[in-house]
Design a protein around this motif. Structure first.
Motif, PDB file in Angstrom:
ATOM      1  N   ASN A   4       0.807  -1.219   0.000  1.00 29.07           N
ATOM      2  CA  ASN A   4       0.000   0.000   0.000  1.00 29.07           C
ATOM      3  C   ASN A   4       0.842   1.271   0.000  1.00 29.07           C
ATOM      4  O   ASN A   4       0.320   2.366   0.189  1.00 29.07           O
TER       5      ASN A   4
ATOM      6  N   ARG B  21     -15.662   1.080   3.272  1.00 32.24           N
ATOM      7  CA  ARG B  21     -14.978   2.301   2.827  1.00 32.24           C
ATOM      8  C   ARG B  21     -13.854   1.957   1.853  1.00 32.24           C
ATOM      9  O   ARG B  21     -13.678   2.623   0.835  1.00 32.24           O
ATOM     10  N   ALA B  22     -13.109   0.892   2.167  1.00 33.13           N
ATOM     11  CA  ALA B  22     -12.002   0.502   1.294  1.00 33.13           C
ATOM     12  C   ALA B  22     -12.528  -0.076  -0.022  1.00 33.13           C
ATOM     13  O   ALA B  22     -11.931   0.117  -1.076  1.00 33.13           O
TER      14      ALA B  22
ATOM     15  N   PHE C 264      -7.390  -1.593   8.163  1.00 35.66           N
ATOM     16  CA  PHE C 264      -6.409  -1.589   9.248  1.00 35.66           C
ATOM     17  C   PHE C 264      -6.923  -2.351  10.467  1.00 35.66           C
ATOM     18  O   PHE C 264      -8.136  -2.470  10.664  1.00 35.66           O
TER      19      PHE C 264
ATOM     20  N   GLU D 282     -16.465  10.378   1.203  1.00 31.65           N
ATOM     21  CA  GLU D 282     -15.448  11.433   1.132  1.00 31.65           C
ATOM     22  C   GLU D 282     -14.434  11.202  -0.006  1.00 31.65           C
ATOM     23  O   GLU D 282     -14.141  12.100  -0.773  1.00 31.65           O
ATOM     24  N   SER D 283     -13.915   9.975  -0.115  1.00 26.81           N
ATOM     25  CA  SER D 283     -12.917   9.740  -1.167  1.00 26.81           C
ATOM     26  C   SER D 283     -13.574   9.636  -2.541  1.00 26.81           C
ATOM     27  O   SER D 283     -12.980   9.987  -3.552  1.00 26.81           O
TER      28      SER D 283
ATOM     29  N   MET E 197      -7.040  -0.760   1.711  1.00 26.61           N
ATOM     30  CA  MET E 197      -6.415  -1.241   2.945  1.00 26.61           C
ATOM     31  C   MET E 197      -7.422  -1.177   4.093  1.00 26.61           C
ATOM     32  O   MET E 197      -8.096  -0.174   4.287  1.00 26.61           O
TER      33      MET E 197
ATOM     34  N   LEU F  86     -11.232   4.732  11.159  1.00 28.61           N
ATOM     35  CA  LEU F  86     -12.339   5.518  10.601  1.00 28.61           C
ATOM     36  C   LEU F  86     -12.116   6.978  10.982  1.00 28.61           C
ATOM     37  O   LEU F  86     -11.444   7.277  11.962  1.00 28.61           O
TER      38      LEU F  86
ATOM     39  N   TYR G 288     -14.040  13.464  -3.367  1.00 26.53           N
ATOM     40  CA  TYR G 288     -12.850  14.312  -3.521  1.00 26.53           C
ATOM     41  C   TYR G 288     -11.732  13.676  -4.336  1.00 26.53           C
ATOM     42  O   TYR G 288     -10.913  14.371  -4.893  1.00 26.53           O
ATOM     43  N   VAL G 289     -11.689  12.355  -4.397  1.00 27.76           N
ATOM     44  CA  VAL G 289     -10.625  11.717  -5.165  1.00 27.76           C
ATOM     45  C   VAL G 289     -11.144  11.227  -6.511  1.00 27.76           C
ATOM     46  O   VAL G 289     -10.580  11.525  -7.556  1.00 27.76           O
TER      47      VAL G 289
ATOM     48  N   LYS H 139     -13.909  12.120  -7.809  1.00 25.89           N
ATOM     49  CA  LYS H 139     -14.680  13.224  -8.397  1.00 25.89           C
ATOM     50  C   LYS H 139     -16.093  12.802  -8.809  1.00 25.89           C
ATOM     51  O   LYS H 139     -16.612  13.266  -9.823  1.00 25.89           O
TER      52      LYS H 139
ATOM     53  N   ASN I 298      -2.149   3.289  -6.055  1.00 28.92           N
ATOM     54  CA  ASN I 298      -2.787   3.534  -4.767  1.00 28.92           C
ATOM     55  C   ASN I 298      -4.294   3.293  -4.832  1.00 28.92           C
ATOM     56  O   ASN I 298      -4.890   2.710  -3.924  1.00 28.92           O
ATOM     57  N   MET I 299      -4.916   3.738  -5.918  1.00 28.83           N
ATOM     58  CA  MET I 299      -6.359   3.548  -6.061  1.00 28.83           C
ATOM     59  C   MET I 299      -6.702   2.103  -6.431  1.00 28.83           C
ATOM     60  O   MET I 299      -7.854   1.693  -6.321  1.00 28.83           O
TER      61      MET I 299
ATOM     62  N   LEU J 155       1.952   6.154  -9.231  1.00 28.14           N
ATOM     63  CA  LEU J 155       1.778   5.721  -7.841  1.00 28.14           C
ATOM     64  C   LEU J 155       0.352   5.975  -7.357  1.00 28.14           C
ATOM     65  O   LEU J 155      -0.218   5.171  -6.633  1.00 28.14           O
TER      66      LEU J 155
ATOM     67  N   ILE K 279     -14.014   2.398  -3.302  1.00 25.42           N
ATOM     68  CA  ILE K 279     -13.220   2.976  -4.394  1.00 25.42           C
ATOM     69  C   ILE K 279     -12.899   1.925  -5.457  1.00 25.42           C
ATOM     70  O   ILE K 279     -12.146   2.187  -6.389  1.00 25.42           O
TER      71      ILE K 279
END
Lengths: 216, 253
Positions: free
Chosen positions: B50, B161-162, B95, B112-113, B93, B100, B116-117, B119, B88-89, B84, B165
């Motif tokens: 990761n 959440r993981a 944990f 959120e991701s 991961m 959270l 913002y990531v 879009k 990463n996307m 990278l 994406i």
């Protein structure tokens, strides 16, 4: 002093609140974002910048603000013969001073957040900027509120030092009235004004604290 | 097709070598379970995949993209940020201690991701979050804050959440180790569900029974090297002495 004189003093002092508040608010607006930036530089991996910030914080926290005000106003004059606005000088001195204190508060807050938060943000694809503003800063604010309220309360009272380079604010007026009337009542009154201001600031902070109590 | 290729990977902290020249592949749809005593380098391996730790030598290829571009004087040069970020996307991961975001609701933690990531617009991000929450039976928690959830619920949200994406490979670092025993089951159920749906996963765990059930491939690690690797039968019939000793401790409990 008779009641008429007292009322007139109350009015005169009230006219000085504006200047005190102006110094207070402008300092906050500039010093808070700068404090965040200084905290981030101090935390950064660039050793030179980080060290420079350390020295800056050491000097500012290590010398009286009264001296700092004098230096900011008179140094340009003695070194380069530059005279400039006293109010601007006060703002510069206050910003330099409070940025140092705010930055240390922000730094302690940022550093107390578990590294796992940044790691989770990274694995979700956030860049450093997004991680800071979306994840770390909101949590930092909650953590630092009590320390911040201390500093902000101290700022409103420290505005009384503006008079040493001739910026007339509430406290300067009170001293003038005290000697003019030959009485300590104006000083008692000005004390009450500060007390009320601090009371309002405290209420504002506990409101924000309560608003952020939605999570732990 | 290999989603993940780990080639001759080593990781050193100063003089301590935690991962020593490890190679393996994970194919699409496979579940790889990594077993081994603590300190064997399992977590570090996931963190390298990761990009939470920098590797010392070797290379990691995810979805055809290499992490290390080249070697200069045997120092690894990481690929450009753009690549990278893509890698990463492609990796997700989970944990051990959830991580959270406490100031965001369950739904916001997930969206959120996406917003913002990736879009995505807010509406479709929320739809995606709700769809996943519905599927995992947590839709009634969508407006709760993490502090109001049980550990098991927190970890299930972290998994969602993981997943949200859409990573090519989902890594889980001891996902049940910080849970109370009675909460372990609900998290393992979710992971089993994902395994059935052929989500590509690497799971580091100490839940041997669960590992046996869910694994397509098992790797046993100790002191930074792969002692043994095989399919889930390895758990029943290990060949190496160290694997036997390790498993005995768990199965006798």
């Amino acid at each position: 002093m008779n009641i008429k004189q007292i009322i007139s003093v109350i009015k005169i002092l009230f006219s000085g609140i504006g200047m005190s508040l102006k110094i207070f608010i402008i300092t906050l607006i500039i010093a808070i974002p700068l404090g965040i930036i200084v905290a981030l530089i101090r935390n950064s991996k660039n050793k030179i910048f980080s060290y420079l910030m350390k020295v800056y914080i050491l000097i500012i926290r290590g010398t009286p603000i009264m001296l700092q005000i004098i230096v900011v106003y008179f140094c340009p004059y003695y070194l380069f013969n530059i005279k400039y606005d006293r109010f601007v000088a006060i703002i510069i001195a206050f910003v330099i001073n409070y940025t140092a204190y705010f930055s240390e508060i922000f730094r302690s807050g940022i550093n107390s957040i578990s590294i796992g938060q940044s790691e989770a943000a990274y694995t979700l694809g956030f860049n450093k900027f997004q991680t800071f503003f979306l994840i770390l800063l909101p949590q930092t604010i909650k953590i630092i509120l009590p320390a911040m309220s201390n500093e902000v309360i101290s700022l409103i009272k420290t505005t009384s030092l503006a008079q040493i380079i001739g910026v007339t604010e509430m406290f300067a007026l009170a001293q003038k009235q005290a000697s003019y009337n030959f009485s300590v009542i104006p000083l008692v009154l000005v004390g009450m004004y500060y007390l009320v201001l601090v009371f309002i600031i405290s209420i504002a902070f506990s409101r924000i604290e309560r608003k952020l109590e939605y999570y732990s | 097709m290999s989603v993940l290729e780990v080639k001759e990977l080593s990781k050193k902290y100063d003089n301590l070598e935690v991962i020593k020249n490890i190679s393996f592949n994970v194919n699409e749809g496979e579940t790889l379970v990594i077993l081994g005593p603590s300190g064997s380098g399992k977590s570090t391996l996931l963190r390298c995949i990761n990009n939470l730790e920098k590797i010392t030598s070797g290379n990691i290829t995810i979805n055809g993209k290499e992490m290390i571009k080249e070697y200069k004087n045997s120092i690894p040069i990481y690929n450009d940020k753009k690549i990278l970020n893509k890698i990463n996307m492609d990796t997700g991961m989970v944990f051990q201690d959830f991580n959270l975001f406490p100031h965001l609701t369950v739904k916001e933690n997930i969206t959120e991701s996406l917003i913002y990531v990736l879009k995505m617009d807010k509406k479709s991000a929320e739809d995606r979050a709700c769809e996943l929450l519905q599927k995992m039976g947590l839709i009634n928690k969508k407006d709760s804050y993490p502090c109001d959830l049980s550990g098991g619920q927190k970890q299930r949200i972290a998994i969602i959440r993981a997943l949200a994406i859409n990573p090519k490979i989902l890594c889980m670092d001891e996902p049940t180790s910080s849970l109370d025993p009675e909460l372990v089951g609900e998290v393992l159920e979710v992971i089993k569900k994902l395994a059935k749906e052929k989500v590509t996963m690497i799971i580091v765990t100490h839940e041997i029974k669960f590992a046996e059930e869910v694994a397509d491939k098992v790797i046993f690690m100790d002191k930074g090297i792969i002692i043994e690797e095989g399919n889930s039968n390895l758990i029943k019939k290990p060949k190496e002495k160290r694997t036997k000793e390790f498993l005995k401790r768990f199965l006798n409990v």
